[in-house]
Structure formats: structure tokens, C-alpha cells
Design an enzyme around this catalytic site. Structure first.
Site, mmCIF file in Angstrom:
data_model
loop_
_atom_site.group_PDB
_atom_site.id
_atom_site.type_symbol
_atom_site.label_atom_id
_atom_site.label_comp_id
_atom_site.label_asym_id
_atom_site.label_seq_id
_atom_site.Cartn_x
_atom_site.Cartn_y
_atom_site.Cartn_z
ATOM 1 C CG LEU A 11 106.004 -30.942 56.538
ATOM 2 C CD1 LEU A 11 107.452 -31.943 57.067
ATOM 3 C CD2 LEU A 11 106.585 -30.081 55.789
ATOM 4 C CG ASP A 32 99.023 -22.332 60.809
ATOM 5 O OD1 ASP A 32 99.120 -23.513 60.352
ATOM 6 O OD2 ASP A 32 98.057 -21.869 61.091
HETATM 7 ZN ZN LIG Z 1 95.913 -24.209 64.246
#
Ligand SMILES: [Zn+2]
Lengths: 433, 297
Positions: free
Chosen positions: A66, A308
Site C-alpha cells: 500500500l 503482490d
Molecule cells: Zn516478495
């Protein structure tokens, strides 16, 4: 809180073995009733006709960056939450490698307070394994978990010191949280910019061999067996890792893992002509690895699909390939890429939903992930066959770094509900502020 | 206008046409000083290479162009300017072509996507060095007429070599058989997919070769543990007088220079009758004139 009645939805709730047309009633922010027959609408209820749509447990992403605090130009907790709910996610786990590392309760609390302000989806911070992600001293896990962290990870970096890794696995057993690992032996990946193979040879880029990941997975499974800890392997990218994890699970080790949509969708040829949007860590692997990941998604070796989600600015990617920063944004394309596997016949709808909701909830012991009466009304509505074209300029994320810009995907989120409140509907955010 | 980013992407007939053009640029050929008259060729060298830069510079001047030499040393790059900033600044001066040398593979391609003028790759990382491959092919063609059916042996550090990649593509395109030889640590995977054959035993493949192309060995490869020592490398892969004796009687020896004398190539062979190293240098100017003519005019 207004009651909500979803009518005639195809409810897919893997944990409770439901896959069929149902009416779902939500009262006081929780699932009240799931019925095969039509339910009467309570007074004042909002009625949602969900014919031809899937109604599934809200998605949970175990692996999201984030960027707040520190790199708010790339993403903030607020913009990340917007991207999350637009992608059908009702919960995200925030990685600690921010530019003040989340290695203290102070940072954890900051992230949680920003998430409360955003009031869109659940944000579960993960705390750093080591202070400053330096790989030297253990951070205060007890304090971090006390403040709300749900896992420990130095993600972005491996824990190269085996002794330290052994100790954190031991130490974390007292809290029963998973230790989440980014598996990369830096001596094997050193200087590498992409997967080692025919494409890296053709492009003249230094390759990262699969062994950089597999050797570390092997090491950590050995440590796991000895310590009786809980290990969660992040963004598994290659066949060797999958094989070791599958075998370890069979032997009863407490290991779980996640795979990112880009790793089961693209192989190293996507780097093509030095496309930095295809640059990530671990790198896109070979077609053989992609096939192995897909098999592992099917057979249960993989517990969760995690994006991810790694936002970066345009200038981070508009450079020489070797200088390009790793990572792509993933929250808003995850469902479409996962459903591509369903449309190709690789995954059943039920398994796809499980990998996005129930699976991740179980791995980190998070609420949600299912729709039994009493469960939080974290719900995603999906129009499974609707086609749309990815337009990075229209992302809710603050960043646009994706190799999927322009790709046509089939399957779109129509509504996202968190705690019984509609936060995203027909392409629009419903913010309370 | 067309870019020359690599040999990849060029067809055989196009490569041959370029080599035919180069033929006309040999000393004694027709005057070509009007071809780029009044135009600018910018040399953008992010990595030192006096040889390649001088060769492009001479080629450009003989076509009548003005040459703008920009080099990394003392530039604003060290102050955080990006490659594209630099390229766009150079572009604003209106060059007909930018000749670029960069240590990162793919850098000229990145520039080419963001400027309007022609971009010529003068060597990028371990990717390609097309003008070198063309001048090597030109030199062999000069000797042999055509490359079909000939075997060229490329010896040394293929992993880090842009010369090897461009030559593999170029020689294959022109009909030659290419064998790549070196220690396993310096031969990357997938060379077969690019059309090469691979060997780790120089003595076994040497007698098949019609030409042996030595690659320059960087001394830092020892510290990076690709090799135990320079001494061992020379013993296993150095082209020594004894090895030269076992080559085909008329087999040629090439080297892109500069030579580590006594490492990959012994002085006796480098200066001996098999060597076409100085012809390579001379041909380099003619080939680069043809390249600039094709791309910039
Ligand atoms: Zn990673």
C-alpha cells in the site's frame, strides 16, 4: 443498517459446500440466511436482483503493497483500498516494506487508522520479521501482533541468515502467526534482471535461475520441520518450489503458499522487447513453470491467489530494463486473470473462488472467506462472462504499472460489499466520506 | 529512416544489401561525401569505446555529416538525468541519427521508441553489437565470397558478449554454421534456440572451423567466479600457435579487439598469416558508412 436481499444469485461458498442458485439475506452487517427458495424481503430492505451473477465470499489478498507511509505518490492506504474493492477484494494484507518499515506498533497503528478513515475494506497489516528489514535483529513480534499484525514478513527481501530464520519460526509459534517468506537466495539472483533461460540469453540480460527460489524453499522447509512453526511462501513462481511444498504438505508440515496471477498467466517471453512492465521479483518464469503452477492451483498445493500488488510510478518503469523497478499492480486484474483459468477449463468456478476467498482467510486465520449465517457480510458479486478491456488509466490504484493494459478479460466485479455495506457498484466507488 | 538496433529483425536479403552497399564505401569507391552533407550524427557513448566511436565518427565524416560527440564522462547523467532525458536533449539538436553505446541491454531500443530520428546500436550490454557483426561478416565474405556451408567457431565468454550474439544471428542468417565454445559458466542457456551449436572442448571443434572468432575475456570474470584463473582459461580456450597448427590450412582468425594478448589469443597468431584483425578494422569504416547511409539518409 439496511437489510439487503440478494435474489437468484449463483452462490459459490466453497467452505460450506454451496454452489447453486440461492437468495441471500444480510442483516446488521452479517449473513442472516442463505436459502434455496425465494426469501421474503424484510421491510426497508434493499433488494438486489443477482440473476446470472455469482455471489461469493469477498476476496482476500494476502499480499499487497500500500506504500503508505513513505511513498504516497505511488499508492496510499485509501487509494489501495479503492483499487481493492474495485477488484472485488474485501480484505488485504499490507506488506511492511513501507518507507518507514512496519516494525513497530506505531506504524501498524498508523496503517490501521488510515484504513479506518478510508472505510472501504479490511486492512490487515503484516509486521516485519527484522528491524528495518535489515535481516539482522528480530523485530518485536509480540508488540506487532498485539497492535494488529496478522503475519510476519520481510517481503521484498529474503531472510538470508538461516540461523535468524530458524529463530523467527520458533519464536512465532508462541503467537501462532505465519512467517511469510520472499524466497530468493541473493547470491544466486545477484545482478539478475529476469528469469534465466533462452529469453534472457537472447536479450543479453543476466538471468535469475529458478534455484534462487527453490534452494531457499528447501532450506526453510528443513527449518520448518525442526521448529514446528508456520511457514507461508509468498509468490511461488516455479516448478521446483511447488514440488517441495506439495511433498512437505503431504508429510504434514504447516506450510502454505500463494501464487500471483501474473505468474500463472505469463511466462518470461512476456519481457519481449525489454518491457519493464514484465519485470518483477520473482521474475516471470518458463512455460514449464507456468504449467506447474496451474497444476498446483488445481491440486490444492497452492492455498491462495495473491496479487503482490506493487504500485510504481511511470518514471520507475521508463528506464533501461536493468534499472526498472520490480513489480506490477494487481488488485484490479486479479479476478479477470483467475477467471481466465476457469474459462480455459483449468479451474472449476468453485476452486477459483476458494483460492480468492476461503483459502487466504484460512491461511492467515482471517474473518470472512465464507457465507454461513453469522459470517460478516463481505460479499462480491461477479458477472462471470462479461468481457472488458483492461485500461490502466482507469485504475483506482494511484499507479498504472501493468503488463495487462489492453488485454481483454472475461469476468468482472459488479458489486463489492463489506460488512453489509455496498462499497463498489457498477464501476463506481460508494465512499462514505 | 530505419533503426539498426540489432541483427535480429533483419532479413538475409536486407543484410546482404547492406554488405553490398559497404562494398561501395571501400577506399577507391565513388565519392559519398554528399550523402549526409549538412546533417548531424550524434555519438552517444555511455560506455567508453574509442575504437567503435572513432570508427563511427570517421564513417559519418566521410559521408559529409557533422559529428556531435557526447560522452558519459562529466555529463549530467551522474546528476540523475535519465537516459531518455539525455536522448531527448540530443534529439532537440536535430540529428539525422543517434549512435548509441550503453552498458544496459535494450537501452538503444528504449531510446528508439522515444525519439524521431534513426537510432544505431553501437553495442548494448550483453545484447547486440550489430555493426561489429556486419563488419565481421563483411570480412569473411571478402575472403570467401559467400558464407553458405562455412563453419565459424566463436570462442570465449559468450554469456557477456554482445559480439557473440550479433555474430551468431548474422552468420546464421547468411548461411554459415556457428559453433560456440567456452566454459559452461560462460555459455548461457538457449543458444541452440538462436541457431548455435555448443561445445566445451576447443580441441574437438577447432579442426572443423573455417574461421575462429575469439572473444575478449574481461579480467573481472575471475573475481566473479565464472572462472578459476586467466591461466586456466588460456590453457583450455586460448588460441595458441600449437592450436593454430591443428586448424584447417586456410582457416581465418578474427578478434573484435582490443586483444588481451596471450590470454584468448597468442600474439604469434594475432599477427600471423591467418589473422584478419586489421582488415576487420579497415572494413569497419566502410560497413558503418553503409549503416549510416541506410539509417540516416
Ligand atoms: Zn516478495
Amino acid at each position: 443498517m439496511t437489510p439487503v436481499l440478494f435474489q437468484r444469485a449463483r452462490v459459490i461458498d466453497p467452505r460450506n459446500g454451496v454452489d447453486g442458485v440461492r437468495d441471500v439475506l444480510v442483516m446488521d452487517g452479517r449473513v442472516a440466511q442463505v436459502s434455496e427458495g425465494p426469501l421474503p424481503a424484510p421491510k426497508d430492505a434493499r433488494v438486489v436482483d443477482a440473476t446470472d451473477q455469482w455471489l461469493v465470499p469477498g476476496f482476500i489478498d494476502l499480499h499487497v503493497h500500500l506504500r503508505e507511509p513513505g511513498e504516497e505518490g505511488k499508492e496510499t492506504v485509501l487509494t489501495g483500498c479503492r483499487a481493492a474493492v474495485a477488484g472485488g477484494f474485501t480484505g488485504v494484507v499490507a506488506m511492511p516494506n513501507t518507507k518507514v518499515v512496519n516494525d513497530s506498533a506505531l506504524v501498524t497503528e498508523l496503517v490501521l487508522s488510515r484504513a479506518r478513515d478510508a472505510a472501504l475494506c479490511h486492512v490487515y497489516p503484516a509486521g516485519a520479521i527484522t528491524k528495518g528489514l535489515k535481516g539482522e535483529e528480530l523485530s518485536e513480534a509480540g508488540e506487532l501482533i498485539g497492535a494488529g499484525c496478522v503475519a510476519l514478513t520481510d517481503d521484498g527481501r529474503p531472510v538470508m541468515n538461516a540461523g535468524l530464520m530458524r529463530r523467527v519460526l520458533q519464536y512465532a509459534t508462541q503467537f501462532d502467526v505465519p512467517v511469510m517468506v520472499h524466497e530468493e537466495d541473493l547470491t544466486l539472483s545477484a545482478g539478475g534482471a529476469m528469469h534465466e533461460g533462452a529469453t534472457s540469453t537472447r536479450l543479453g540480460l543476466r538471468g535469475i535461475p529458478s534455484s534462487a527460489e527453490v534452494a531457499m524453499v528447501a532450506r526453510d522447509l528443513v527449518l520448518l520441520e525442526e521448529t514446528k512453526g508456520r511457514l507461508h511462501v509468498a509468490h511461488v513462481s516455479c516448478e521446483g518450489s511447488v514440488r517441495l511444498i506439495r511433498e512437505a504438505k503431504k508429510r504434514g508440515l504447516r506450510v502454505t503458499c500463494e501464487v500471483a496471477p501474473h505468474h500463472f498467466t505469463l511466462d518470461d517471453r512476456a519481457v519481449g522487447d525489454y518491457d519493464t512492465h514484465a519485470k518483477m521479483a520473482p521474475p516471470l518464469r518458463s512455460d514449464v513453470d507456468v504449467r506447474a503452477l496451474r497444476e498446483a492451483l488445481v491440486d490444492g498445493t497452492v492455498d491462495a491467489i495473491a496479487t503482490d500488488h506493487a504500485p510504481h510510478g511511470v518514471s520507475d518503469k521508463l528506464v533501461e530494463f536493468e534499472k526498472g523497478i520490480n513489480g506490477i499492480v494487481g488488485l484490479e486484474t486479479a479476478l479477470g486473470l483467475t477467471l481466465a483459468l476457469v474459462h480455459e477449463g483449468v479451474l472449476t468456478p468453485r476452486r477459483a473462488v476458494e483460492l480468492l476467498s476461503d483459502g487466504p482467510a484460512r491461511v492467515f486465520g482471517l474473518p470472512g472467506g465464507h457465507l454461513a449465517p453469522g459470517a460478516p457480510a463481505d460479499i462480491t458479486l461477479v458477472s462471470p462472462s462479461e468481457e472488458w478491456t483492461v485500461d490502466a488509466h482507469r485504475f483506482y490504484s494511484r499507479s498504472r504499472n501493468t503488463p495487462f493494459h489492453g488485454r481483454t478479460l472475461k469476468g468482472r466485479v459488479t458489486q463489492t460489499w463489506v460488512g453489509g455495506r455496498c462499497v463498489f457498484e457498477d464501476g463506481q466507488l460508494k465512499e462514505s466520506r | 529512416m530505419r533503426h539498426l538496433l540489432g541483427i535480429a529483425g533483419w532479413r538475409r536479403d536486407e543484410l546482404e544489401a547492406l554488405l553490398d552497399r559497404a562494398q561501395t564505401h571501400l577506399p577507391g569507391g565513388p565519392d559519398a561525401s554528399h550523402v549526409l552533407r549538412g546533417r548531424v550524427v550524434a555519438n552517444l557513448f555511455f560506455e567508453d569505446s574509442t575504437r567503435t566511436r572513432s570508427s563511427f565518427e570517421v564513417a559519418a565524416r566521410r559521408l559529409g555529416a557533422d559529428v556531435l560527440n557526447w560522452s558519459y564522462a562529466g555529463s549530467s547523467v551522474s546528476k540523475g538525468e535519465t537516459l531518455l532525458d539525455t536522448a531527448r536533449n540530443i534529439e532537440a539538436m536535430g540529428p539525422a541519427a543517434i549512435v548509441i553505446r550503453h552498458r544496459s541491454s535494450g537501452a538503444p531500443g528504449l531510446v528508439a521508441r522515444h525519439v524521431k530520428c534513426a537510432v544505431v546500436n553501437a553495442g548494448d550490454g550483453a545484447h547486440e553489437h550489430p555493426s561489429q557483426a556486419l563488419l565481421d561478416a563483411f570480412t569473411l565474405r571478402q575472403r570467401w565470397g559467400r558464407l553458405d556451408g562455412r563453419t565459424v567457431l566463436i570462442v570465449g565468454d559468450v554469456l557477456h558478449s554482445r559480439v557473440a550474439r550479433s555474430n551468431l544471428l548474422c552468420l546464421k542468417a547468411l548461411g554459415a554454421r556457428v559453433v560456440l565454445c567456452g566454459p559452461p559458466t560462460l555459455l548461457p542457456p538457449g543458444l541452440e534456440e538462436m541457431g548455435g551449436e555448443v561445445s566445451h572442448h576447443l580441441d574437438a571443434v577447432l579442426p572443423q572451423a573455417d574461421a575462429v572468432m575469439c572473444l575478449r575475456l574481461q579480467t573481472e570474470r575471475m573475481s566473479e567466479a565464472f572462472l578459476p584463473s586467466q591461466r586456466e582459461y588460456s590453457r583450455l580456450f586460448g588460441v595458441t600457435p600449437a592450436r593454430a597448427e591443428r586448424m584447417k590450412p586456410d582457416a581465418l582468425v578474427l578478434h573484435p579487439g582490443p586483444i588481451n594478448r596471450g590470454v584468448e589469443l597468442s600474439p604469434v597468431v594475432a599477427d600471423g598469416p591467418r589473422s584478419v584483425i586489421l582488415e576487420q578494422v579497415a572494413n569497419g569504416v566502410a560497413v558503418r558508412r553503409a549503416i549510416l547511409e541506410a539509417c540516416a539518409s
